[in-house]
Design a protein around this motif. Sequence first.
Motif, PDB file in Angstrom:
ATOM      1  N   ASP A  57      59.262  25.690  79.437  1.00 45.48           N
ATOM      2  CA  ASP A  57      60.610  25.639  79.404  1.00 45.48           C
ATOM      3  C   ASP A  57      61.587  27.096  79.285  1.00 45.48           C
ATOM      4  N   GLU A  58      60.407  27.455  79.170  1.00 47.67           N
ATOM      5  CA  GLU A  58      60.986  29.285  78.983  1.00 47.67           C
ATOM      6  C   GLU A  58      60.447  30.532  79.105  1.00 47.67           C
ATOM      7  N   PRO A  59      62.249  30.743  80.254  1.00 41.25           N
ATOM      8  CA  PRO A  59      61.474  32.118  80.929  1.00 41.25           C
ATOM      9  C   PRO A  59      60.539  33.631  80.764  1.00 41.25           C
ATOM     10  N   ARG A  60      59.793  33.141  79.800  1.00 38.99           N
ATOM     11  CA  ARG A  60      58.414  34.290  79.097  1.00 38.99           C
ATOM     12  C   ARG A  60      57.373  33.423  79.435  1.00 38.99           C
ATOM     13  N   VAL A  61      56.760  34.856  79.383  1.00 43.61           N
ATOM     14  CA  VAL A  61      55.358  34.610  79.312  1.00 43.61           C
ATOM     15  C   VAL A  61      54.636  34.340  77.887  1.00 43.61           C
ATOM     16  N   GLU A  62      53.388  33.655  77.385  1.00 44.34           N
ATOM     17  CA  GLU A  62      53.656  33.828  75.214  1.00 44.34           C
ATOM     18  C   GLU A  62      51.808  33.914  75.820  1.00 44.34           C
ATOM     19  N   ILE A 117      56.337  38.312  76.575  1.00 44.93           N
ATOM     20  CA  ILE A 117      56.555  39.004  77.666  1.00 44.93           C
ATOM     21  C   ILE A 117      57.222  37.905  78.070  1.00 44.93           C
ATOM     22  N   ASP A 118      58.838  38.854  78.014  1.00 48.65           N
ATOM     23  CA  ASP A 118      59.834  38.231  79.209  1.00 48.65           C
ATOM     24  C   ASP A 118      59.686  38.642  80.443  1.00 48.65           C
ATOM     25  N   GLU A 119      60.668  37.822  80.940  1.00 47.28           N
ATOM     26  CA  GLU A 119      61.402  37.719  82.809  1.00 47.28           C
ATOM     27  C   GLU A 119      61.535  39.828  83.038  1.00 47.28           C
ATOM     28  N   GLY A 120      62.422  40.552  82.076  1.00 44.85           N
ATOM     29  CA  GLY A 120      62.340  41.640  82.148  1.00 44.85           C
ATOM     30  C   GLY A 120      61.208  42.420  82.650  1.00 44.85           C
ATOM     31  N   GLY A 121      60.124  42.294  81.890  1.00 43.39           N
ATOM     32  CA  GLY A 121      59.232  42.482  81.232  1.00 43.39           C
ATOM     33  C   GLY A 121      58.906  43.451  80.154  1.00 43.39           C
ATOM     34  N   ILE A 148      48.001  30.250  76.516  1.00 44.32           N
ATOM     35  CA  ILE A 148      49.090  31.121  77.517  1.00 44.32           C
ATOM     36  C   ILE A 148      50.130  29.793  77.511  1.00 44.32           C
ATOM     37  N   HIS A 149      51.353  30.366  77.535  1.00 38.78           N
ATOM     38  CA  HIS A 149      52.547  29.424  77.754  1.00 38.78           C
ATOM     39  C   HIS A 149      53.265  30.371  79.063  1.00 38.78           C
ATOM     40  N   HIS A 150      53.349  29.960  79.479  1.00 32.47           N
ATOM     41  CA  HIS A 150      54.286  30.477  80.862  1.00 32.47           C
ATOM     42  C   HIS A 150      55.319  29.425  81.570  1.00 32.47           C
ATOM     43  N   PRO A 151      56.579  30.347  82.617  1.00 34.33           N
ATOM     44  CA  PRO A 151      56.837  30.037  83.185  1.00 34.33           C
ATOM     45  C   PRO A 151      56.631  28.600  84.264  1.00 34.33           C
ATOM     46  N   VAL A 152      57.933  28.250  84.910  1.00 32.21           N
ATOM     47  CA  VAL A 152      56.947  27.196  86.860  1.00 32.21           C
ATOM     48  C   VAL A 152      57.117  28.869  87.219  1.00 32.21           C
ATOM     49  N   GLY A 153      55.847  28.574  88.102  1.00 35.10           N
ATOM     50  CA  GLY A 153      55.888  29.622  89.531  1.00 35.10           C
ATOM     51  C   GLY A 153      55.350  30.611  88.858  1.00 35.10           C
ATOM     52  N   VAL A 154      55.052  31.125  88.045  1.00 32.72           N
ATOM     53  CA  VAL A 154      53.628  31.838  87.824  1.00 32.72           C
ATOM     54  C   VAL A 154      52.710  31.471  87.794  1.00 32.72           C
ATOM     55  N   SER A 155      51.836  32.170  88.654  1.00 38.86           N
ATOM     56  CA  SER A 155      50.089  31.807  89.312  1.00 38.86           C
ATOM     57  C   SER A 155      49.643  31.810  88.144  1.00 38.86           C
ATOM     58  N   THR A 156      48.875  31.012  87.035  1.00 42.29           N
ATOM     59  CA  THR A 156      47.840  30.925  86.343  1.00 42.29           C
ATOM     60  C   THR A 156      46.761  31.645  86.642  1.00 42.29           C
ATOM     61  N   ARG A 157      45.983  31.634  87.982  1.00 43.23           N
ATOM     62  CA  ARG A 157      44.751  32.786  88.359  1.00 43.23           C
ATOM     63  C   ARG A 157      45.230  33.628  87.770  1.00 43.23           C
ATOM     64  N   ALA A 158      46.367  34.564  88.335  1.00 46.14           N
ATOM     65  CA  ALA A 158      46.481  35.511  88.685  1.00 46.14           C
ATOM     66  C   ALA A 158      46.518  36.448  86.986  1.00 46.14           C
ATOM     67  N   LEU A 159      47.043  35.141  86.377  1.00 44.28           N
ATOM     68  CA  LEU A 159      47.132  35.047  84.869  1.00 44.28           C
ATOM     69  C   LEU A 159      45.816  35.405  83.804  1.00 44.28           C
ATOM     70  N   MET A 203      56.029  35.729  90.530  1.00 49.96           N
ATOM     71  CA  MET A 203      56.893  37.320  89.813  1.00 49.96           C
ATOM     72  C   MET A 203      56.286  39.197  89.637  1.00 49.96           C
ATOM     73  N   ALA A 204      56.324  39.734  89.776  1.00 43.71           N
ATOM     74  CA  ALA A 204      56.462  40.775  89.874  1.00 43.71           C
ATOM     75  C   ALA A 204      55.428  41.415  88.165  1.00 43.71           C
ATOM     76  N   VAL A 205      56.318  40.977  87.848  1.00 45.04           N
ATOM     77  CA  VAL A 205      56.390  41.778  85.913  1.00 45.04           C
ATOM     78  C   VAL A 205      55.126  41.222  85.910  1.00 45.04           C
ATOM     79  N   TYR A 206      55.067  40.398  86.089  1.00 46.65           N
ATOM     80  CA  TYR A 206      53.342  39.155  85.533  1.00 46.65           C
ATOM     81  C   TYR A 206      52.239  39.761  86.033  1.00 46.65           C
ATOM     82  N   GLU A 207      52.209  40.572  86.423  1.00 48.87           N
ATOM     83  CA  GLU A 207      51.466  41.311  87.565  1.00 48.87           C
ATOM     84  C   GLU A 207      50.655  42.862  87.151  1.00 48.87           C
ATOM     85  N   ASN A 208      51.078  43.034  86.128  1.00 50.62           N
ATOM     86  CA  ASN A 208      50.514  43.898  85.192  1.00 50.62           C
ATOM     87  C   ASN A 208      50.760  43.714  84.359  1.00 50.62           C
TER      88      ASN A 208
END
Lengths: 294, 192
Positions: free
Chosen positions: A133-138, A284-288, A75-86, A1-6
């Motif tokens: 389960d939430e669609p955002r990273v906290e 940070i929500d799924e829209g960035g 850090i809480h994250h949705p499924v599919g977000v790379s914890t290594r990248a975070l 998810m590109a939004v979580y790579e920046n």
Amino acid sequence: MAVYENLVETFVELIRRASTQLPDDVVSALEKGKAEEQKTGLAEKALGTILENVELARSISAPICQDTGTPVVWIHHPVGVSTRALAAQFHEAVRTATERKFLRPNAVDTLTGRNTGTGAGRGIPFLHFEEWDEPRVEVRMILKGGGSENVGAQYKLPDSRLKAGRDLEGVRRAVLDAVFEAQGKGCAPGVLGVCVGGDRVSAFEMSKRQLLRPIVDTNPIPELAELEERLLREGNQLGVGPMGFGGKTTLLAVKIGVLDRLPACYFVTVTYMCWADRKAAVSIDEGGEVTWLS
Amino acid sequence: MAELKLPVSEEEIRKLKVGDFVELSGRMITGRDTAHHWLMQDVREDVMPYMKDTVIYHCGPVVAKNDDGSYDFVAAGPTTSIREEPYQADVIGRYGLRGVIGKGGMGAKTLAGLAEHGAVYLHAIGGAAQVLARAIPKVERVFMLDEFGVPEAMWVIEVDRFPVVVSMDSHGGSLHDEVEGESKRRLEELLK
């Protein structure tokens, strides 16, 4: 998810906020303490300097305390977000924040004694990841100073010296002992994060997690809520006071969490957080979109 | 509030008593864990003139390097002093210090050293890194920066009305002993 790579700059801003802006709930507790101390005494004067310092740090965006601590991060994250990248981005943010003087180069190679110079090192920052389960990273972070970390303690009950058995009365006795032993060395007035139960790994993590709670809140478990209130009152009766100068304000808050335990073990784990109770949080929500939570 | 110019004489230092507020102006030096160990491994002639008749500040600052090569203290509160307890009295004696600035107080060995050599323990407000950095207008020079890193290096600094409280004096008085004794009594009461 590109939004979580920046997210590097967002994380740097999180660190800047934590290091330079003491949260309002902590400031209010310090102000309350100052009002209760004897006018013109050492305790009142110490709290006055502390509050002046908090204001100054905020106004010039500089660290409240030169020991900018260990960034301890949940850090809480949705499924599919790379914890290594975070994690890689958070490490980068720590290096950048160190360059910008929001953090001190605070990581020392334990074997050689050399400072890494970057603020980051083995185990620093300390990151916890949890999927939700939430669609955002906290991201929730505390900056945990070393002086207060040194006065943290872990008791195993029963403890015959303290006449502390395996019940909440035993917990009370252990925690009061920890406050006494700390005196002013953890930069009183402190905030206590306590964990009852768990093992020697999980309990310290849980005790630190308690520090994310607001200074004034109510523990959802009634017997722990009652114990928190009693320990705050009794801890302040010890008379250690700000900086250990003597006075009424020894603790700002006591927060207690609980974990299940092995039959053989009953740990009481106390993390002492200095008055510079630095914490910050961001979503940070799924829209960035970035929302500051403190 | 009394003002105290550094360097200072033994006579002036012996006038100070527990509970006095003092503002320091003049030259002092920082040093903490690694520095104290190093100072006792050998006689460090090069730092000696920067320690004689002044005070050592237990501080690991945040430091900015300017374009012209000079340094500024960005944040500079005290660190916990008790870790230097094994060394402090000997460092005071060997290098002719008149005082120590830190936080949290120190133990019996240091208290005896203060009385023997004519020195005091001065308590700065822990965590007040901005208020205290503001009282440090100039960084004169630094020792052991590469070897020890920024927080542990020995920084020679100029201070201007640097606020401290005398919490251990040169006559055996210790605010920390008083507070600890009283809090122990209250703890025993609560744990009856």
